[in-house]
Every structure is written in structure tokens, then in C-alpha cells.
Design an enzyme around this catalytic site. Sequence first.
Site, PDB file in Angstrom:
ATOM      1  N   SER A  13      35.043  34.829  35.749  1.00  0.00           N
ATOM      2  CA  SER A  13      34.936  33.897  36.871  1.00  0.00           C
ATOM      3  C   SER A  13      33.483  33.835  37.310  1.00  0.00           C
ATOM      4  CB  SER A  13      35.808  34.392  38.024  1.00  0.00           C
ATOM      5  OG  SER A  13      35.447  33.705  39.186  1.00  0.00           O
ATOM      6  N   HIS A  31      35.745  30.557  33.622  1.00  0.00           N
ATOM      7  CA  HIS A  31      36.619  30.240  34.760  1.00  0.00           C
ATOM      8  C   HIS A  31      35.746  29.771  35.931  1.00  0.00           C
ATOM      9  CE1 HIS A  31      40.365  30.687  37.108  1.00  0.00           C
ATOM     10  NE2 HIS A  31      39.568  31.080  38.085  1.00  0.00           N
ATOM     11  N   ASP A  87      35.740  28.404  39.815  1.00  0.00           N
ATOM     12  CA  ASP A  87      36.529  28.321  41.050  1.00  0.00           C
ATOM     13  C   ASP A  87      35.988  27.234  41.970  1.00  0.00           C
ATOM     14  OD1 ASP A  87      38.450  30.498  40.726  1.00  0.00           O
ATOM     15  OD2 ASP A  87      36.674  31.768  40.661  1.00  0.00           O
ATOM     16  N   MET A 110      36.396  25.379  45.455  1.00  0.00           N
ATOM     17  CA  MET A 110      36.999  25.600  46.790  1.00  0.00           C
ATOM     18  C   MET A 110      36.452  24.583  47.777  1.00  0.00           C
ATOM     19  SD  MET A 110      36.780  29.722  46.963  1.00  0.00           S
ATOM     20  CE  MET A 110      37.250  30.753  45.562  1.00  0.00           C
ATOM     21  N   HIS A 158      39.586  25.908  38.102  1.00  0.00           N
ATOM     22  CA  HIS A 158      40.657  26.309  39.033  1.00  0.00           C
ATOM     23  C   HIS A 158      40.413  25.609  40.362  1.00  0.00           C
ATOM     24  CE1 HIS A 158      42.506  29.987  41.357  1.00  0.00           C
ATOM     25  NE2 HIS A 158      43.199  28.887  41.522  1.00  0.00           N
ATOM     26  N   MET A 182      41.043  24.943  43.983  1.00  0.00           N
ATOM     27  CA  MET A 182      41.630  25.432  45.235  1.00  0.00           C
ATOM     28  C   MET A 182      41.227  24.446  46.317  1.00  0.00           C
ATOM     29  SD  MET A 182      40.751  29.382  44.458  1.00  0.00           S
ATOM     30  CE  MET A 182      39.610  28.836  43.209  1.00  0.00           C
ATOM     31  N   MET A 195      48.203  34.025  40.968  1.00  0.00           N
ATOM     32  CA  MET A 195      47.163  34.660  41.779  1.00  0.00           C
ATOM     33  C   MET A 195      47.586  36.087  42.133  1.00  0.00           C
ATOM     34  SD  MET A 195      44.723  32.444  42.133  1.00  0.00           S
ATOM     35  CE  MET A 195      43.737  33.590  43.096  1.00  0.00           C
ATOM     36  N   PHE A 231      37.919  34.204  47.676  1.00  0.00           N
ATOM     37  CA  PHE A 231      36.738  35.034  47.443  1.00  0.00           C
ATOM     38  C   PHE A 231      36.942  35.916  46.217  1.00  0.00           C
ATOM     39  CE2 PHE A 231      37.206  34.084  51.886  1.00  0.00           C
ATOM     40  CZ  PHE A 231      35.945  33.594  52.222  1.00  0.00           C
ATOM     41  N   ASP A 290      44.796  35.988  37.961  1.00  0.00           N
ATOM     42  CA  ASP A 290      43.492  35.800  38.591  1.00  0.00           C
ATOM     43  C   ASP A 290      43.423  36.537  39.931  1.00  0.00           C
ATOM     44  OD1 ASP A 290      41.068  34.842  39.441  1.00  0.00           O
ATOM     45  OD2 ASP A 290      41.728  32.764  39.723  1.00  0.00           O
ATOM     46  N   GLY A 294      36.185  38.402  37.790  1.00  0.00           N
ATOM     47  CA  GLY A 294      34.891  38.076  38.373  1.00  0.00           C
ATOM     48  C   GLY A 294      34.043  39.313  38.527  1.00  0.00           C
TER      49      GLY A 294
HETATM   50  C1  DX5 Z   1      39.741  33.838  43.948  1.00  0.00           C
HETATM   51  C2  DX5 Z   1      39.293  33.187  42.651  1.00  0.00           C
HETATM   52  C3  DX5 Z   1      39.113  34.167  41.546  1.00  0.00           C
HETATM   53  C4  DX5 Z   1      38.020  35.188  41.790  1.00  0.00           C
HETATM   54  C5  DX5 Z   1      38.126  36.295  40.804  1.00  0.00           C
HETATM   55  O1  DX5 Z   1      39.998  32.878  44.885  1.00  0.00           O
HETATM   56  O2  DX5 Z   1      40.237  32.231  42.231  1.00  0.00           O
HETATM   57  O3  DX5 Z   1      38.904  33.508  40.312  1.00  0.00           O
HETATM   58  O4  DX5 Z   1      36.741  34.606  41.712  1.00  0.00           O
HETATM   59  O5  DX5 Z   1      37.194  37.297  41.129  1.00  0.00           O
HETATM   60  P1  DX5 Z   1      37.602  38.862  41.111  1.00  0.00           P
HETATM   61  O6  DX5 Z   1      37.987  39.183  39.695  1.00  0.00           O
HETATM   62  O7  DX5 Z   1      36.338  39.535  41.556  1.00  0.00           O
HETATM   63  O8  DX5 Z   1      38.755  39.016  42.054  1.00  0.00           O
HETATM   64 ZN    ZN Z   2      40.116  31.495  40.106  1.00  0.00          ZN
END
Ligand code: DX5
Ligand code: ZN
Length: 215
Positions: free
Chosen positions: A8, A33, A35, A37, A66, A68, A139, A145, A172, A194
Site C-alpha cells: 500500500s 495498492h 488508497d 480517500m 481501493h 474509500m 478490511m 489510515f 487489507d 503498508g
Molecule cells: C486503510 C487502507 C490500507 C492501509 C494499509 O484504510 O485501506 O490499505 O494503507 O496499511 P497497513 O498495512 O499499514 O495497515
Molecule cells: Zn487499502
Amino acid sequence: MKILVAPSILACDFSCLAKELKRIEAAGADLIHIDVMDGHFVPNITLGPNQVAAIKKSTKLPLDVHLMIKKPFKLLDSFVDAGADIITVHVETVPLTNFKSKAKALNEKGVRLGLAINPGTSLGKILPAVNFLDFILLMSVNPGFCGQKFMPIVYKKIETLRKYFKFDIEVDGGVNSDNARRLISCGANILVAGNFIFKSKDYASAIRSLKHASG
Ligand code: DX5
Ligand code: ZN
């Protein structure tokens, strides 16, 4: 099933994004990946189609986007044009009556569409779309985050899904070398990570430790 690792990039050093992408590709990542948001569906803002297009220029790996965001169907085409290869929308954000036609339109462009489910959302929610899904993203943290604590509630969900379905199951949130083995043995085959990867000194060995967690 082959185990794929999707770092990520939210957790990478954005001051040298292109370099980070090259490093992670050389380290054996399978997907990137990304993210997205919007500050509404989740309490954080990250990036949009322009940045995805920039990332596309800096890596040969498929982009796993992804979303969100509150109204993801409105922006599907923008993300496809930006170079997304895989797109996930949250089941909490879309009417599933539209899912079949959206998936078909994306599949015709060579893009896969999947559904993500928050830790607090029951699996039953995906049922109306289950025959049109390319994959599911479960999830294991509340989205928003990176670096959050893994929620073990996801194990049972993976097992239940795997009992009935052959599609890819992506996990994830808080994934690391301590929980990867159990995630894989429950039936997950795509691991997003991540902090575990980007905060490590050696990306290649972090990725290897996830991929080979099945033994
Ligand atoms: C959370 C994200 C994840 C996140 C993963 O909202 O969708 O993809 O960045 O990071 P780690 O592995 O550090 O939880
Ligand atoms: Zn994600």
C-alpha cells in the site's frame, strides 16, 4: 492459490514516490495498492485520478485502486482512464442493483471490479452482487489510515467466504508476518501491506516473509 502481495503506497515516502515504486517493484511486489480517500466516507484525504495517472507512468505493475469514497461509481471512468487495472468499491457506498452492469462495463475494458467490506459490515451485504464479483477485499482495520492494529474478526469472514467461493480474497489492514500465515490458511490469497513493508529496512525480505508465510 498463488499468494500475491500488494504494498500500500500510502505508507511509502511520498517525497520520492517514483523511487519508492521502482524499489518495491524490484523487491517482488505483485500489485501496487493505491488508497483513495475523500474525507467523507473515511476521515482522511489522499489522492485522486491525476496522481494515479502519475503512478502509472512510474511502474509496470498492475494498479489496485481501493476507493474509500462516498460515490465511487461516479468516478469509475476517471480511474480507469488514469490506468487502474483493479478497482474496489465499498459495499457500504454503492447500490448493488447497479453492480452487474458496472462490472460488465469495466471487464470489457480489461479492468476488474471488486467489493470491499468494513470490519463491522456483515458478509450477507454482498449477496446481491456475489455472482458478478471478480474478488472481495476484506478490511482488517477500519479504513482511513495505515499503521492500525489488525482486527482478528477477519479470519472467520475469510473462512466463510472461502467455503463457498473461488474468487480472489484480498485482506487489507495491519497485515504482517505474524498474521499472514493464518490469513493464507483461512483462504486469503492477496495480502495488502503498508507499514509492514514500507517501514522495514529491506522491502524484498518483508514481501518474501508474507508470500512464504504459508510455509
Ligand atoms: C486503510 C487502507 C490500507 C492501509 C494499509 O484504510 O485501506 O490499505 O494503507 O496499511 P497497513 O498495512 O499499514 O495497515
Ligand atoms: Zn487499502
